[in-house]
Every structure is written in structure tokens, then in C-alpha cells.
Design an enzyme around this catalytic site. Structure first.
Site, PDB file in Angstrom:
ATOM      1  N   GLU A  48       0.830  -1.205   0.000  1.00 16.07           N
ATOM      2  CA  GLU A  48       0.000   0.000   0.000  1.00 16.07           C
ATOM      3  C   GLU A  48       0.864   1.255   0.000  1.00 16.07           C
ATOM      4  OE1 GLU A  48      -4.126  -1.586   2.096  1.00 16.07           O
ATOM      5  OE2 GLU A  48      -2.721  -0.437   3.318  1.00 16.07           O
ATOM      6  N   GLU A  60      -6.403  -7.388  -1.049  1.00 12.03           N
ATOM      7  CA  GLU A  60      -6.963  -7.303   0.301  1.00 12.03           C
ATOM      8  C   GLU A  60      -8.403  -6.823   0.245  1.00 12.03           C
ATOM      9  OE1 GLU A  60      -5.010  -4.917   3.225  1.00 12.03           O
ATOM     10  OE2 GLU A  60      -3.003  -5.494   2.586  1.00 12.03           O
TER      11      GLU A  60
END
Length: 679
Positions: A161, A318
Site C-alpha cells: 500500500e 486485500e
């Protein structure tokens, strides 16, 4: 590529048949060794075939500057491979270990107020720090050399991320890198001074060293400086991604490289459309934000991820099985939502469905974040739902590798317009770029009309209708592209605060909407923002908020589709459309919201001959998305309601879902059915 990751030579599965991937982030270092055996047993039971490992393992892998501990990871990799589970191996650079930040506090980010962002959470590093880069790349090289030939390795996962918590750093490292970036962009100070409009407020620069990031200032910082800093910050993270990727490609050229984007509400600092060409396949993380448009937002984000990926399959790295831990109130998912959320991503092109995380943590900041194996263990409704989803994904193996079929309607999403339209010193601070785009998307869903969310890098000619909400920043070349789109038979729709500035955030002079004024056949002399809570009525029965425009029609063939009935512009045009060669260009001058757009859209779609592919009884109740492969189309039918919806009028082989007595699918509340049609 994604659907065949497990079948690479020497990989965990010799079967070359494409299949959907299913798994999670796996953090075995949080658990004693005896738990690992249970983990792989439950993974087999759930149908898990891929996991992401070592994402936050730097401190464990490298306990000190010249100390390495790979033994535990060797054992985990071997164990997973022996149980048929492939590994998406992270480079572990997401969060530096305490020994590194203690020895080198100069790698820590700095806020615009000059405050240091200290260790204790995650991502406490400067994207432009040469010291951090040196240590991070040393770790990447060590991991790549150690696991290059490991049969469990199916993909590399760069960092994690990127930019989630450190996209904007105002440190001295950032200042130096920003100046280098500006030199490359503008070459000369004269060019920079012109682009930044530094004649205003005595800001003219006479030396590159005078230039700083837009740190805390006494008033509004220079708007082009702000915009360029946003561009630079996205590029700085992209440069780090490239640096890690180059080492991985040098050592393991046959192992694909990805990193997980965060295409979801509120995450706007990274221009993912610009990043996508840097990786071998696009990956995304998404978490539902509860609200009236929560699943519409999920669909929108998955759709945009597909647009970023160019319509090719992508990897859902995710999402959550149930509640998260970081919202003000963390709601558990209702029955059926776990599967619906996952399959809605698959409908929009995901060939992998993965979660954060495999086993719910017993300690740490995310211990209340749901997982595939909850605190309650495998004897739980949640794990049984996970295992059921695994079986469903197995039944959808024929979908793997197929691409999303282009829709007739495209919604244009542009990071530069997002950044620029929401800066300070504007007519209103209430404008929400992403929300406006989402409202158009929700309205199309309500009408049962398929749409693609695309970027300015896409082939716009694939669509009959192109909706460009709040396309605020329009360089001259983009204005030409949009005009050509209409001239060649496309139907352009845009809105208030569009076409206003060029790439330097300079206003297109001569009246609004600036760069799009001629193709629209209208002119606006002054903006008319509304106070929060105020609204105006239109003569078609809809109501607008946030914004109005005092429109003057400048082309004889411009048609007025709706006028203001109340407000300062009562009687004047509110919605217009102009024929342009073989196509048209329409303008909506106020924020109509989902209800108003649902009422207006049929009139905007009509000239293009675009309507719903769904039977009338299903429109608004069912979302349809199509993936296609040679010889087959796959219709994903997603129940948008909490009611049972019988599906009639659509034919095909039912791959997953419930069939009624008549053989047609019956969608229970929040359920999904997939039909395969031969072509």
C-alpha cells in the site's frame, strides 16, 4: 497471467488449467510454530491456493544491520509449497525496523508543519530518503537471491500500500528531490515561474534552491506549486516502486511483480493510472465504507481498477471478511455480504480474491480486524462462509483469464482533475470530485445500464457515451480528443466546474467552461456556488445543490433540456445539449445527486441509442457485469437488494447461484449468480 500464476514451471501446481486464486495475507511470525500446521490444514479445507507473506517482516528478517534470519521464512515457504499453496512474496520494505530508525532518524517523514512522524505505527519512511532506499534495496536483493528458485514463489509483492500513510513528506530530502523533479519538468526557472504564476504575491524565483515544498504558510500556498507537489509525490513513490522492481527483475526475470493499489474512497494521493504500466499485473485493496452507496462504491472502485488495468484481469489483494478496525463504528458483514463483495470484484475483472488476513491477530493495532480464521476459530459461521466462497470460486474456474466486456457508457476519471478541483481558494470547498463520479455511476446502476469507469489513458472511442463529471483540468490536447470524440459520433456529457484550467492550473480565458466552451455551445461568465443545504428546482422536476451556472447559449443549435425554476438563475438553462457533427455534447450545471441523475440520464443516453440490457423487472434491482473470452460470455448478476429477485429473460448455463423451479436463477438477498453464454 494471474489465473496461471500457480502453474509456472516449478510452481506449487503443475496443472496448467487457469483458475481463480483465493487466499490472504499470511503472518505466521505472529504465531507459535504449532499453529502453522493447523493453518495449512485449514487452508486446504477452505480452498486457499495463494497467500501473501512477509509484508511486515523486516524486523524479523533483519534483526540488525548485518544480521539476517531467514530460517523461519524458509520453513514457511516449504510448508506452503508442500500443501499446494503459492506465495506472493512481499519485499518486506513497508515499515523499517526500530534499529534502522534509531540509527538513522533522518529517514522519518516530516509534515507540512515541520513535525517528525515517529515510529510506532507503520510506513514511517520518506519516499525520497537515499538512506532508506539504500537499506530497503539491500533487503530486496537479499530476499530475491534467497528465494529466486523456491518453487512456492509465484509473484513478488513490492512493499505494501505504497503511500497509504507517507504520500506527502515535506522534509529536506523531499525538498531536494522536488527541485530535481521540477528541473526535469520545466528545464528553466522562467518556464517554472510562468507555470506557477509567480508574478502573483511576489513569488518569482531566481534560484532553484529557493523553491520548497508547500509547507505551512501564512495563507493559501501557490496553487500550481500544490498541484505539482501532488504530481511529484505520486512520482516519488512510483520511483521507489521502480527501484525495487528493477532488482527483482534482474534476479528473477520470470517472476511477475506487482504492488497493491488502494482504489477506494478517500485514497487520492497516488495516480494509479500512471503507475499501472510499471507492474506486471494490477493489484488492489478495497474496504467497504458503510453508507447508502456502500456497495455501489465497491462496484465503482472495482470497475475503476479494471479501467486502470486496461480491462485485463487483476488481483484483489486485500478486502475484509467482515468488520474492519479503523472506522468510527466497525460493522460486521451481514449474511451473504462476504460472498457478494468478493464476487462483485470478480465480476469487474478480479482473477484473485484475497483478504487481510488469514488468521485474526491476538495482539496489535489490527486485532479487531476480521480475518478468514476469526478469534472464534474454524468452528464459526465466518470460516464456514469462507470455505463456501472457496468452493464457489472453484466452480467459477471457467471465468479465469476472461476480460471485462466494454460497456457502451464510459465514466471518465482523472487524477489531475481530482487533485486540482479540490484545492483551496475555489468557489466552494464543498465539492467532492469522486462523489460526483460515484453519483453518475449509481444512477446508471439504478437504470440497469452497464458502464465502465475509465481513465484519460483509455481508448475513449470504445464507448458511445462518455460522461466526464467535474473534468476540471483539461489540457489543450485532451480538449481536442473530447471534441473529436463527439465529432466522430460519440456523445459527451460533462458538468459544472469542467474545462476550467489547463495543466498548469491556469484558467482558460474567455468564459467558462473554458476548454470545452465551443464544443458545448455555451458560455458562463461567473460561477454560482450554493451554500451548504441550499438547493434550486429545475423545470423537469429535479432539484440541484452545491452549484449553479448562469449559462448563455452561444450556438444556435444548442438545445436546452432543462431550466432553473427557482434561484438566481430562474428561467435560464440548467442542462444543455448540442449536436456536434455525428455526435453531441451535453452540460449539466448543477449537482443533481443520484435521484436527479436517474431522471435525467435517459434523455442523455437516448441520442446514442443506449439503454439497459436487463429485462425491465430487474433494472435497479440487479447489477449486470459481463466478462468475455473466446467463445463465451459470463454474465454476473448481483442482487443489489435485501429481497429475493427471480431472474427471467436471460439465458445461459448457471455456473453459480440458485436455480428456481423453472430453471431460471433466483437471487436471494445479496446473492450473485453467474451465467455462461456461448457466442
Amino acid at each position: 497471467m494471474i489465473s496461471t500464476l500457480l502453474s509456472r514451471p516449478g510452481g506449487p501446481d503443475d496443472d496448467r488449467t487457469p483458475r481463480l486464486l483465493f487466499g490472504a495475507d499470511y503472518n505466521p511470525e505472529q504465531w507459535p510454530r504449532e499453529v502453522w500446521e493447523e493453518d495449512v490444514r485449514l487452508m486446504r479445507e477452505a480452498g486457499v491456493n495463494v497467500v501473501s507473506v512477509a509484508i511486515f517482516s523486516w524486523a524479523r528478517l533483519q534483526p540488525g544491520p548485518d544480521q539476517w534470519d531467514f530460517g523461519w521464512l524458509d520453513e514457511v515457504m516449504d510448508l506452503l509449497h508442500a500443501n499446494g499453496v503459492g506465495v506472493d512474496l512481499a519485499t518486506a520494505t513497508a515499515s523499517p525496523p526500530p534499529w534502522l530508525t534509531t540509527a538513522h532518524p533522518e529517514i522519518l517523514p516530516v509534515t507540512d508543519r515541520g513535525e517528525t512522524v515517529w515510529p510506532g505505527a507503520r510506513q514511517h519512511w520518506r519516499p525520497t530518503s537515499p538512506v532508506f532506499r539504500e537499506h530497503a534495496l539491500r533487503l530486496v536483493r537479499a530476499m530475491a537471491e534467497r528465494y529466486a528458485a523456491h518453487p512456492a514463489l509465484v509473484a513478488w509483492h513490492v512493499s505494501n500500500e505504497l503511500g497509504c500513510h507517507n504520500v506527502y513528506d515535506y522534509s529536506d530530502d523531499a525538498a531536494r528531490a522536488f527541485r530535481q523533479w521540477l528541473r526535469a519538468r520545466y528545464t528553466t526557472l522562467d518556464a517554472l515561474n510562468h507555470a506557477w504564476g509567480t508574478a502573483f504575491w511576489s513569488q518569482r524565483y531566481t534560484d532553484w534552491e529557493q523553491i520548497l515544498p508547500p509547507r505551512l504558510a501564512g495563507s493559501h500556498p501557490n496553487p500550481t506549486q500544490q498541484l505539482d507537489f501532488k504530481r511529484f509525490s505520486s512520482d516519488a513513490l512510483k520511483d521507489h516502486l521502480r527501484a525495487e522492481r528493477e532488482i527483482l527483475r534482474e534476479i528473477t526475470p520470470d517472476v511477475p511483480v506487482t504492488t497493491n493499489f488502494m482504489v477506494m474512497g478517500g485514497t487520492k494521493g497516488m495516480d494509479y493510472a500512471d503507475w499501472a504500466p510499471e507492474i506486471d499485473f494490477v493489484s488492489n485493496d478495497h474496504y467497504v465504507h458503510p453508507g447508502p452507496q456502500d456497495r455501489d462504491e465497491l462496484s465503482f472502485s472495482a470497475n475503476l481498477t479494471s479501467g486502470i488495468a486496461g480491462g485485463r484481469p487483476w488481483f484483489l489483494m486485500e478486502h475484509s471478511t467482515s468488520a474492519v478496525n479503523w472506522q468510527p463504528v466497525n460493522l460486521a458483514k451481514r449474511p451473504g455480504e462476504l460472498a457478494r463483495d468478493a464476487l462483485l470484484h470478480v465480476a469487474h475483472g478480479a482473477d484473485a480474491v484475497c483478504y487481510f488476513q488469514w488468521r485474526q491477530s491476538a495482539a496489535g493495532a489490527e486485532k479487531y480486524h476480521s480475518a478468514m480464521v476469526p478469534h472464534a476459530g474454524a468452528d464459526s459461521d465466518l470460516f464456514r462462509s469462507v470455505a463456501a466462497l472457496g468452493r464457489t470460486l472453484e466452480s467459477l474456474a471457467p471465468v479465469a483469464g476472461s476480460e471485462r466486456e466494454a460497456a457502451e457508457v464510459g465514466i471518465l476519471f482523472d487524477w489531475a482533475s481530482w487533485w486540482a478541483s479540490e484545492q483551496d481558494s475555489h468557489p466552494t470547498s464543498l465539492l467532492d470530485y469522486r462523489q460526483e463520479a460515484l453519483d453518475w455511476y449509481s444512477a446508471l446502476l439504478a437504470l440497469g445500464v452497464r458502464a465502465d469507469v475509465v481513465t484519460t489513458r483509455a481508448d475513449l472511442s470504445r464507448h458511445k457515451v462518455l460522461i466526464a463529471p467535474v473534468l476540471h483540468l483539461v489540457p489543450a490536447e485532451l480538449a481536442k480528443d473530447l471534441t473529436r470524440f463527439a465529432e466522430r459520433g460519440g456523445h459527451l456529457v460533462t458538468t459544472y466546474f469542467s474545462g476550467i484550467v489547463d495543466e498548469n492550473d491556469h484558467v482558460w480565458l474567455g468564459g467558462y467552461p473554458g476548454a470545452l466552451r465551443d464544443v458545448l455551445g455555451i458560455r458562463v461568465e461567473e460561477f454560482g456556488p450554493l451554500l451548504d443545504g441550499d438547493s434550486v428546482e429545475l423545470d423537469d422536476g429535479t432539484a440541484g445543490g452545491l452549484w449553479t451556472d448562469r449559462i448563455t447559449v452561444t450556438a444556435e443549435d444548442t438545445e436546452v433540456l432543462a431550466r432553473y425554476r427557482t434561484g438566481d438563475h430562474a428561467g435560464r438553462p440548467a442542462v444543455t445539449r448540442r449536436p456536434v457533427a455525428e455526435g453531441s455534447a451535453a452540460y449539466v450545471s448543477t449537482r443533481l445527486g443520484v435521484t436527479g441523475l436517474t431522471a435525467l440520464l435517459p434523455r442523455l443516453l437516448s441520442p446514442a441509442g443506449v439503454g439497459s440490457e436487463l429485462p425491465a423487472a430487474l433494472r435497479g434491482r440487479v447489477e449486470v457485469t459481463v466478462r468475455s473470452a473466446p467463445g463465451a460470455r459470463f454474465l454476473f448478476l448481483v442482487n443489489r437488494t435485501d429481497d429475493t429477485v427471480p431472474v427471467t429473460g436471460l439465458s445461459g448455463e448457471l455456473l453459480t447461484g440458485t436455480a428456481g423451479d423453472d430453471g431460471h436463477p433466483v437471487l436471494g438477498p445479496r446473492e450473485v449468480a453467474v451465467l455462461r453464454q456461448s457466442v
